[in-house]
Each structure stands twice: as C-alpha cells, then as structure tokens.
Design a protein around this motif. Structure first.
Motif, PDB file in Angstrom:
ATOM      1  N   TRP A  49     -42.154  54.738  -2.434  1.00  0.00           N
ATOM      2  CA  TRP A  49     -42.402  55.823  -3.394  1.00  0.00           C
ATOM      3  C   TRP A  49     -41.379  55.796  -4.527  1.00  0.00           C
ATOM      4  N   MET A  50     -40.118  55.729  -4.175  1.00  0.00           N
ATOM      5  CA  MET A  50     -39.064  55.803  -5.196  1.00  0.00           C
ATOM      6  C   MET A  50     -39.130  54.608  -6.143  1.00  0.00           C
ATOM      7  N   GLU A  51     -39.483  53.450  -5.626  1.00  0.00           N
ATOM      8  CA  GLU A  51     -39.594  52.269  -6.481  1.00  0.00           C
ATOM      9  C   GLU A  51     -40.809  52.375  -7.398  1.00  0.00           C
ATOM     10  N   ILE A  52     -41.907  52.931  -6.884  1.00  0.00           N
ATOM     11  CA  ILE A  52     -43.098  53.149  -7.711  1.00  0.00           C
ATOM     12  C   ILE A  52     -42.791  54.165  -8.807  1.00  0.00           C
ATOM     13  N   GLY A  53     -42.077  55.222  -8.449  1.00  0.00           N
ATOM     14  CA  GLY A  53     -41.698  56.215  -9.445  1.00  0.00           C
ATOM     15  C   GLY A  53     -40.865  55.613 -10.570  1.00  0.00           C
ATOM     16  N   ALA A  54     -39.959  54.712 -10.209  1.00  0.00           N
ATOM     17  CA  ALA A  54     -39.119  54.065 -11.228  1.00  0.00           C
ATOM     18  C   ALA A  54     -39.949  53.145 -12.122  1.00  0.00           C
ATOM     19  N   LEU A  55     -40.896  52.410 -11.538  1.00  0.00           N
ATOM     20  CA  LEU A  55     -41.779  51.559 -12.339  1.00  0.00           C
ATOM     21  C   LEU A  55     -42.567  52.395 -13.342  1.00  0.00           C
ATOM     22  N   ALA A  56     -43.117  53.517 -12.878  1.00  0.00           N
ATOM     23  CA  ALA A  56     -43.902  54.380 -13.763  1.00  0.00           C
ATOM     24  C   ALA A  56     -43.031  54.979 -14.860  1.00  0.00           C
ATOM     25  N   GLU A  57     -41.839  55.421 -14.502  1.00  0.00           N
ATOM     26  CA  GLU A  57     -40.959  56.017 -15.505  1.00  0.00           C
ATOM     27  C   GLU A  57     -40.584  55.012 -16.590  1.00  0.00           C
ATOM     28  N   ALA A  58     -40.299  53.780 -16.179  1.00  0.00           N
ATOM     29  CA  ALA A  58     -39.941  52.752 -17.150  1.00  0.00           C
ATOM     30  C   ALA A  58     -41.077  52.476 -18.128  1.00  0.00           C
TER      31      ALA A  58
ATOM     32  N   ALA B 160     -37.259  64.418  -6.528  1.00  0.00           N
ATOM     33  CA  ALA B 160     -36.269  63.391  -6.869  1.00  0.00           C
ATOM     34  C   ALA B 160     -36.750  62.468  -7.991  1.00  0.00           C
ATOM     35  N   LEU B 161     -37.952  62.709  -8.513  1.00  0.00           N
ATOM     36  CA  LEU B 161     -38.520  61.850  -9.551  1.00  0.00           C
ATOM     37  C   LEU B 161     -38.634  62.629 -10.856  1.00  0.00           C
ATOM     38  N   PRO B 162     -37.920  62.230 -11.907  1.00  0.00           N
ATOM     39  CA  PRO B 162     -37.957  62.983 -13.169  1.00  0.00           C
ATOM     40  C   PRO B 162     -39.303  62.950 -13.862  1.00  0.00           C
ATOM     41  N   ASN B 163     -40.144  61.968 -13.558  1.00  0.00           N
ATOM     42  CA  ASN B 163     -41.455  61.847 -14.208  1.00  0.00           C
ATOM     43  C   ASN B 163     -42.593  62.417 -13.362  1.00  0.00           C
ATOM     44  N   ALA B 164     -42.262  63.172 -12.305  1.00  0.00           N
ATOM     45  CA  ALA B 164     -43.294  63.800 -11.476  1.00  0.00           C
ATOM     46  C   ALA B 164     -43.828  65.044 -12.173  1.00  0.00           C
ATOM     47  N   VAL B 165     -45.155  65.234 -12.109  1.00  0.00           N
ATOM     48  CA  VAL B 165     -45.766  66.381 -12.802  1.00  0.00           C
ATOM     49  C   VAL B 165     -46.457  67.356 -11.859  1.00  0.00           C
ATOM     50  N   PHE B 166     -46.995  66.874 -10.718  1.00  0.00           N
ATOM     51  CA  PHE B 166     -47.740  67.784  -9.836  1.00  0.00           C
ATOM     52  C   PHE B 166     -47.676  67.310  -8.388  1.00  0.00           C
ATOM     53  N   LEU B 167     -47.640  68.299  -7.502  1.00  0.00           N
ATOM     54  CA  LEU B 167     -47.866  68.117  -6.068  1.00  0.00           C
ATOM     55  C   LEU B 167     -49.274  68.582  -5.753  1.00  0.00           C
ATOM     56  N   GLU B 168     -50.011  67.791  -4.977  1.00  0.00           N
ATOM     57  CA  GLU B 168     -51.291  68.256  -4.454  1.00  0.00           C
ATOM     58  C   GLU B 168     -51.031  69.155  -3.245  1.00  0.00           C
TER      59      GLU B 168
END
Length: 365
Positions: free
Chosen positions: A282-291, A311-319
């Motif tokens: 998850w954290m690695e995917i979040g970093a790829l998306a943020e970049a 923990a992800l600055p580019n997260a927008v929503f929780l289902e």
C-alpha cells in the motif's frame, strides 16, 4: 521478537438480504481471521472477507496453514519486506496474482499490527502520519432486492453524518442510471458528493457514452467502467472524459499499479487490502501515485485502511459502510465519524482485532 505460529479461522455469517452491483451478488458472508503469534505474547490480527466465492475462505485457510505458516516460524515481524520477499518466492508457482496474494496480504497486516502493538502506537504513527482523520464516503447505493431500500439507505447515510455516497450503476439502462442518481440527489441535496461505480460492466464505447452522462450530472468520480486488464481503454477514456476515472480494486501488488499509473490510466487509484498485498505494498503504491500527481482512495473500509490512508498525503477518501451498531459487530475497535471524516483510532496496532465473542458465534473451522 520472533514469530512462533500462525492461526487461521473461518467465520460464516448469514446474508439475509444480499446486495448486488452490475456484475455480482454478494451472498457468501465468509471471513478468514488470520492471527500471527509471537514469543512475546503479542498477536497480530487480519481479516479477509469474501462477499462472493463461497469456497474461497477454505482455500485461503489451506494456503495459510500449509504453505505460509511453516515459513514464518522464527521470523522477526519487524522485517515485513524480508518476509514479503520470502512469501512471494514461496508462492509464485501458484501465480503472482490471485488468492495467494490474499494470504501474503493477511500476513503483512498481521506483522504491522504486531509492530504497532509492541510500540504502543497506531500503525499510522509508525508509517509517518499525514493527518489524524480521512474523509469517508458511504457505500450504500447498491442494487437491493427491495427498491425502496436504495433511497432509504442513502438518506440514512447522510443523516448518520456522511457527506459523500457511492452509487452502483450499469446493471440496467443509462436511463435507469440517471433515475437512480437524480433520485438520490433530490433526497440528499446539492452538497453531498456522489460517486458512481460500474464494476467492470461496460465495453469502451458504452463506458464513454455513460461517462459523458455522469459528468453532466456532476458526479465526483466514475469507478471501474472497464475490466481491469483494459488499461489502454482506460487511458483513452481518461483522455476523452472530464470526470475523474477511479480504478485499481482488482489490481495486484505495486507492479500492476505502476503500469497503470505510468500509462495515465486514471486519476484516482483504489488499492484493496486483500489483492494489493497489505500495508507494505500500500505505502509503495501511494508513493508511486503521489509522484505521478494522482490520488489514492481505499477499496474497503475499517480501522486498518484508516491507519494507511492517514499516512498518505495524497489520500482523498475511505470507503465505508454504516458505523451504526459497531458494538455488535466483528471488530473490537470502533470508528468515529465526525464532520464527514473518520478519525484515526488511538489503539496500538492496526485496529483489526476481532471480538472473541464474534469468533465464537460465527466460527465454522
């Protein structure tokens, strides 16, 4: 600290009124609870739910018990990437996607739960927190057996405090989709955010036609219009539509996300804990998306996902589903909804502990 054992438990709960999307009916009601035990008495917990595929839980239990458990003995739970690599090579013969990844993900979540409990902190704090709450949308706009339940659940979610709702579309005609969207909009008002989810049901031509209609209705995102392997189709849709495309719940590991992100297949990526591979992936995917300037949202809810998204600055929503009657539910950690956002739980670990009374009531193996 070292791992001394793995325990897997299959739970079965009755599905009295199954809900549907454009492609599936969710009537299985099975969950695998995975527990990883350590020599210091700390136990990590993860849950893997099966809304469909009634034999899936038994298959996952077999993989966990027969293939995964012996490999964990003696490993230090702090070394999640080391364990991930070990399990990857041990299971890749079965395929690098599919239910073996469900098993790897469950173990990874357990490891992070152990580390959080050992440190006395929520896992978000160990990952480097970006916020203490995450906006949440209610996944309540299903196709129900009783049509009246559709509007009742959507209105109830707003009354509960959610400021965003996701609606299923695509099972019937475009006219029916428009009716469903407009009926909810009329009930909840202009300030509630609406998303739609087509669950892979369209071909590219129909996806484009309906996407143009959805964007005219002010829909926030258009989720999974195509099958997940239609990456080039997603690229073309993203180029032709103004509405953000959301995808990723059926992607496995950072490698599939990397390909989609690199090709600009969508604007919002939605890892699913079971398929993604757990917290580490998850954290690695979040970093790829943020970049790449892309956003992240979860497929699925619960305290574990709250810890990751916070923990992800580019997260927008929780289902999320409704948070009512949590005291009667599966999880020991109860979530709090305030002003449309779910707060980061203060409990150490992932917050994924299952109530023992719930296990005793629903255990089948």
């Amino acid at each position: 600290m070292n791992i001394v054992g793995l325990e897997s438990i299959v739970l079965q709960s009755e599905v009295k009124r199954p809900v549907s999307d454009a492609l599936h009916t969710f009537d299985a009601g099975t969950t695998v609870v995975t527990k990883v035990h350590t020599d210091e008495g700390i136990v990590g917990c993860a849950t893997t739910h099966f809304g469909r595929a009634k034999a899936g839980a038994a298959i996952l239990k077999t993989i966990l018990d027969k293939e995964i458990a012996p490999l964990l003995i003696g490993e230090d739970p702090h070394f999640s990437r080391k364990v991930r690599e070990k399990l990857w090579f041990a299971t890749e013969y079965y395929g690098v996607t599919g239910i073996t990844q469900f098993a790897v993900a469950a173990v990874d979540i357990c490891l992070w739960d152990i580390v959080g409990k050992a440190s006395g902190k929520p896992v978000c704090h160990l990952l480097g927190g970006a916020r203490d709450r995450i906006p949440a949308y209610a996944m309540v706009g299903w196709y129900y057996e009783r049509e009246r339940d559709y509007l009742e659940h959507c209105v109830a979610a707003v009354e509960e405090g959610f400021k965003a709702i996701k609606l299923k579309v695509g099972k019937h005609s475009l006219e029916d989709d428009i009716r469903r969207i407009e009926s909810v909009r009329n009930e909840v008002g202009p300030d509630v955010t609406l998303m739609v989810d087509a669950n892979q049901i369209f071909d590219e031509t129909e996806a484009l036609r309906r996407g143009r209609a959805y964007q005219e209705l002010g829909i926030y995102w258009y989720e999974e219009p195509l099958a997940p392997y239609r990456t080039e189709g997603y690229v073309r849709l993203s180029q032709k539509l103004d509405i953000p495309i959301a995808l990723g719940e059926n992607y496995y590991t950072r490698h599939q996300f990397y390909d989609a992100i690199r090709m600009n297949a969508g604007a919002i990526y939605q890892p699913d804990n079971r398929r993604t591979g757990g917290v580490t992936e998850w954290m690695e995917i979040g970093a790829l998306a943020e970049a790449a300037g892309r956003k992240i949202a979860s497929h699925g809810g619960g305290a574990g996902n709250v810890n990751i998204l916070c923990a992800l600055p580019n997260a927008v929503f929780l289902e999320s589903g409704s948070l009512k009657h949590q005291e009667q539910g599966m999880f020991a950690t109860e979530l709090q909804l305030i002003d449309g956002s779910i707060l980061l739980p203060s409990v150490p670990g992932m917050g994924t502990e299952v109530r023992e009374a719930y296990i005793q009531k629903h255990r089948v193996s």
